[in-house]
Design a protein around this motif. Structure first.
Motif, short mmCIF file in Angstrom:
data_model
loop_
_atom_site.label_atom_id
_atom_site.label_comp_id
_atom_site.label_asym_id
_atom_site.label_seq_id
_atom_site.Cartn_x
_atom_site.Cartn_y
_atom_site.Cartn_z
N ALA A 212 0.83 -1.21 0.00
CA ALA A 212 0.00 0.00 0.00
C ALA A 212 0.86 1.26 0.00
O ALA A 212 0.50 2.27 -0.63
CB ALA A 212 -0.92 0.00 1.21
N SER A 213 2.00 1.20 0.68
CA SER A 213 2.86 2.39 0.79
C SER A 213 3.44 2.80 -0.56
O SER A 213 3.77 3.96 -0.77
CB SER A 213 3.98 2.14 1.79
OG SER A 213 4.84 1.11 1.33
N LYS A 214 3.57 1.85 -1.50
CA LYS A 214 4.10 2.17 -2.82
C LYS A 214 3.18 3.12 -3.58
O LYS A 214 3.62 3.85 -4.46
CB LYS A 214 4.30 0.89 -3.63
CG LYS A 214 5.41 -0.01 -3.08
CD LYS A 214 5.55 -1.28 -3.92
CE LYS A 214 6.64 -2.18 -3.36
NZ LYS A 214 6.78 -3.44 -4.14
N LYS A 215 1.87 3.11 -3.23
CA LYS A 215 0.92 4.05 -3.84
C LYS A 215 0.44 5.08 -2.83
O LYS A 215 -0.52 5.79 -3.09
CB LYS A 215 -0.29 3.28 -4.41
CG LYS A 215 0.06 2.38 -5.59
CD LYS A 215 -1.17 1.64 -6.13
CE LYS A 215 -2.13 2.59 -6.80
NZ LYS A 215 -3.25 1.89 -7.47
N ASN A 216 1.13 5.11 -1.70
CA ASN A 216 0.77 6.05 -0.63
C ASN A 216 -0.69 5.89 -0.19
O ASN A 216 -1.40 6.88 0.06
CB ASN A 216 1.03 7.50 -1.06
CG ASN A 216 2.51 7.77 -1.27
OD1 ASN A 216 3.33 7.45 -0.40
ND2 ASN A 216 2.86 8.33 -2.42
N SER A 249 -8.42 -3.22 -3.51
CA SER A 249 -8.55 -1.79 -3.22
C SER A 249 -7.23 -1.06 -3.40
O SER A 249 -7.21 0.11 -3.76
CB SER A 249 -9.08 -1.60 -1.79
OG SER A 249 -8.09 -1.92 -0.84
N ILE A 250 -6.15 -1.77 -3.15
CA ILE A 250 -4.81 -1.17 -3.38
C ILE A 250 -4.52 -1.08 -4.87
O ILE A 250 -4.03 -0.06 -5.36
CB ILE A 250 -3.72 -1.99 -2.65
CG1 ILE A 250 -3.93 -1.92 -1.13
CG2 ILE A 250 -2.34 -1.48 -3.03
CD1 ILE A 250 -3.00 -2.85 -0.35
N LYS A 251 -4.83 -2.15 -5.60
CA LYS A 251 -4.57 -2.18 -7.04
C LYS A 251 -5.29 -1.05 -7.77
O LYS A 251 -4.71 -0.35 -8.62
CB LYS A 251 -5.04 -3.52 -7.63
CG LYS A 251 -4.14 -4.70 -7.38
CD LYS A 251 -4.74 -5.93 -8.05
CE LYS A 251 -3.90 -7.15 -7.80
NZ LYS A 251 -4.48 -8.37 -8.44
N TYR A 252 -6.56 -0.89 -7.45
CA TYR A 252 -7.40 0.06 -8.19
C TYR A 252 -7.69 1.33 -7.41
O TYR A 252 -8.53 2.13 -7.82
CB TYR A 252 -8.70 -0.63 -8.60
CG TYR A 252 -8.46 -1.92 -9.37
CD1 TYR A 252 -7.97 -1.89 -10.67
CD2 TYR A 252 -8.69 -3.15 -8.78
CE1 TYR A 252 -7.73 -3.05 -11.37
CE2 TYR A 252 -8.44 -4.34 -9.47
CZ TYR A 252 -7.96 -4.28 -10.76
OH TYR A 252 -7.71 -5.44 -11.45
N GLY A 253 -6.99 1.50 -6.29
CA GLY A 253 -7.17 2.70 -5.50
C GLY A 253 -6.40 3.88 -6.05
O GLY A 253 -5.49 3.74 -6.86
N SER A 254 -6.77 5.04 -5.60
CA SER A 254 -6.11 6.27 -6.06
C SER A 254 -4.84 6.52 -5.26
O SER A 254 -4.72 6.11 -4.10
CB SER A 254 -7.06 7.47 -5.91
OG SER A 254 -8.26 7.25 -6.61
N VAL A 275 -15.33 -3.17 3.36
CA VAL A 275 -14.02 -2.73 2.85
C VAL A 275 -14.29 -1.63 1.83
O VAL A 275 -14.84 -1.89 0.76
CB VAL A 275 -13.25 -3.89 2.22
CG1 VAL A 275 -11.89 -3.40 1.72
CG2 VAL A 275 -13.06 -5.03 3.22
N THR A 276 -13.91 -0.40 2.19
CA THR A 276 -14.25 0.77 1.36
C THR A 276 -12.98 1.46 0.88
O THR A 276 -12.00 1.57 1.63
CB THR A 276 -15.09 1.77 2.18
OG1 THR A 276 -16.19 1.08 2.77
CG2 THR A 276 -15.60 2.90 1.31
N ASP A 277 -12.98 1.89 -0.38
CA ASP A 277 -11.85 2.67 -0.90
C ASP A 277 -12.38 3.88 -1.65
O ASP A 277 -13.57 3.97 -1.95
CB ASP A 277 -10.97 1.81 -1.81
CG ASP A 277 -11.68 1.34 -3.07
OD1 ASP A 277 -12.09 2.20 -3.88
OD2 ASP A 277 -11.85 0.12 -3.25
N ASN A 278 -11.49 4.81 -1.95
CA ASN A 278 -11.85 5.99 -2.73
C ASN A 278 -11.12 5.98 -4.06
O ASN A 278 -10.57 6.98 -4.50
CB ASN A 278 -11.56 7.28 -1.95
CG ASN A 278 -10.13 7.33 -1.45
OD1 ASN A 278 -9.33 6.41 -1.67
ND2 ASN A 278 -9.77 8.42 -0.79
N GLY A 279 -11.13 4.78 -4.68
CA GLY A 279 -10.43 4.60 -5.95
C GLY A 279 -11.25 4.98 -7.16
O GLY A 279 -12.16 5.81 -7.09
N GLU A 280 -10.96 4.31 -8.28
CA GLU A 280 -11.58 4.68 -9.56
C GLU A 280 -13.04 4.28 -9.67
O GLU A 280 -13.78 4.83 -10.47
CB GLU A 280 -10.79 4.07 -10.72
CG GLU A 280 -10.70 2.56 -10.67
CD GLU A 280 -9.72 1.99 -11.67
OE1 GLU A 280 -10.16 1.16 -12.49
OE2 GLU A 280 -8.54 2.37 -11.64
N GLY A 281 -13.48 3.31 -8.86
CA GLY A 281 -14.88 2.89 -8.88
C GLY A 281 -15.21 1.98 -10.05
O GLY A 281 -14.39 1.75 -10.94
#
Length: 346
Positions: A212-216, A249-254, A275-281
């Motif tokens: 996850a840290s690689k994409k902050n 969520s990490i793969k497709y997250g912002s 499990v919620t993310d704020n990615g591309e949807g």
């Protein structure tokens, strides 16, 4: 059948009556013109009616019944079980309803078969694509080495390493296919035990913290959970589910985004994990097929994010093996939320 016979007799009585009336009138006119009408003439209408009734009813049973039976026989050749189990009727209304019902059922069956055939073709195409990519990769590196590149130690090590990754991907796909097959046929046993789901999720956060840290991207709970939340489930399989959802969520997250997990009491003996993310949807048209094997939202064919394409399908089958439910909500540009229920331990 009794109702059908009554309608048949009704038709026969009416027809015989019409014939009797006409014949009686004609006979009366004939006798009046050439002979004398006496009381014996009164026997004629009754005799005529009985003869007409017998002849007409016989013809109905022999002529119409035989042809309707042929219709039933033709439908039997099409394996219409419902019609075979019913008595043959000469009632046209009943027959029409039965044939209409048969036609509707067959139409629905054909449409279902078309959908399944389309799904089968798509599934075989996806399997072929998923296996073909790593196979061709491995084949290309090995052929290059055999053509002379193996004499260069640096290139040999590099190509063998890449070929090894291709083999690992093949193994990963086959392993997932084997698991999903076992899940679908109910051949995969679950080891139900009591465990703390909060601790399990925290361990998964620790496991994927570097990724996850690689994409902050920040992995976090929605709030502090000072007390453990115990559930009854297969710990290893639930860990697999949460891991899959967190990795997605990490793969497709912002970039600089957040993956948030919440645990809520749903009813007395159920909890729901979100499990919620704020990615591309994900667009609405993809949501209904999201848990199909090898189904990908991105149709470009890119496999840069890796994975077997079976992850979400396995997640769904594991949840269903627990007799629980999984849900998804998503909006393009806003993010996605995957949630599933678990049995709360006492």
């Amino acid at each position: 059948m009794q109702k059908a016979l009554k309608k048949s007799y009704k038709f026969t009585i009416r027809t015989a009556s019409y014939v009797t009336i006409i014949a009686t009138v004609l006979m009366a006119l004939f006798l009046n013109a050439f002979h004398t009408i006496d009381w014996e003439f009164l026997i004629f209408p009754f005799a005529c009616f009985l003869v007409c009734f017998v002849v007409i009813q016989y013809r109905i049973e022999r002529f119409i019944y035989r042809r309707i039976k042929r219709i039933y026989d033709d439908l039997t050749l099409l394996e219409s079980t419902d019609l075979r189990q019913q008595p043959i009727t000469t009632d046209m209304t009943t027959l029409t309803k039965e044939i209409d019902k048969y036609a509707r059922d067959k139409k629905l069956e054909i449409e279902t078969l078309k959908v399944r055939e389309e799904y089968r073709k798509e599934f075989l195409g996806n399997v072929s694509h998923e296996l073909k990519t790593p196979l061709f990769t491995v084949q290309g590196y090995i052929e290059t080495l055999l053509d002379g590149a193996m004499n260069d130690e640096k290139i040999r090590k590099k190509y063998l390493s890449r070929a090894s990754k291709g083999v690992e991907r093949l193994t990963y796909i086959l392993k997932d296919l084997d698991m999903i097959t076992k899940l679908e046929v109910g051949d995969l046993s679950l080891n139900i035990e009591k465990f703390d789901v909060v601790e399990l999720i925290q361990n998964i956060f620790d496991l994927f913290e570097m990724k996850a840290s690689k994409k902050n991207i920040t992995l976090t709970f929605d709030t502090d959970y000072p007390q453990p939340i115990y559930v009854n489930a297969d710990r290893e399989r639930i860990q697999q589910i949460v891991s899959n959802l967190v990795v997605n969520s990490i793969k497709y997250g912002s970039e600089h985004g957040t993956t948030e997990v919440s645990i809520e009491n749903l009813i007395k003996n159920k909890v729901i994990v979100r499990v919620t993310d704020n990615g591309e949807g994900i667009a609405q048209e993809h949501l209904s097929r999201l848990f199909e094997r090898f189904y990908r939202v991105d149709k470009s064919g890119s496999r840069k994010e890796g994975g077997s394409g079976l992850g979400l399908s396995i997640v769904k089958h594991i949840i269903e093996a627990h007799n629980e439910k999984i849900y998804v909500e998503s909006e393009p540009g806003v993010g996605s939320e995957f949630s599933f229920t678990l049995e709360k331990a006492k």
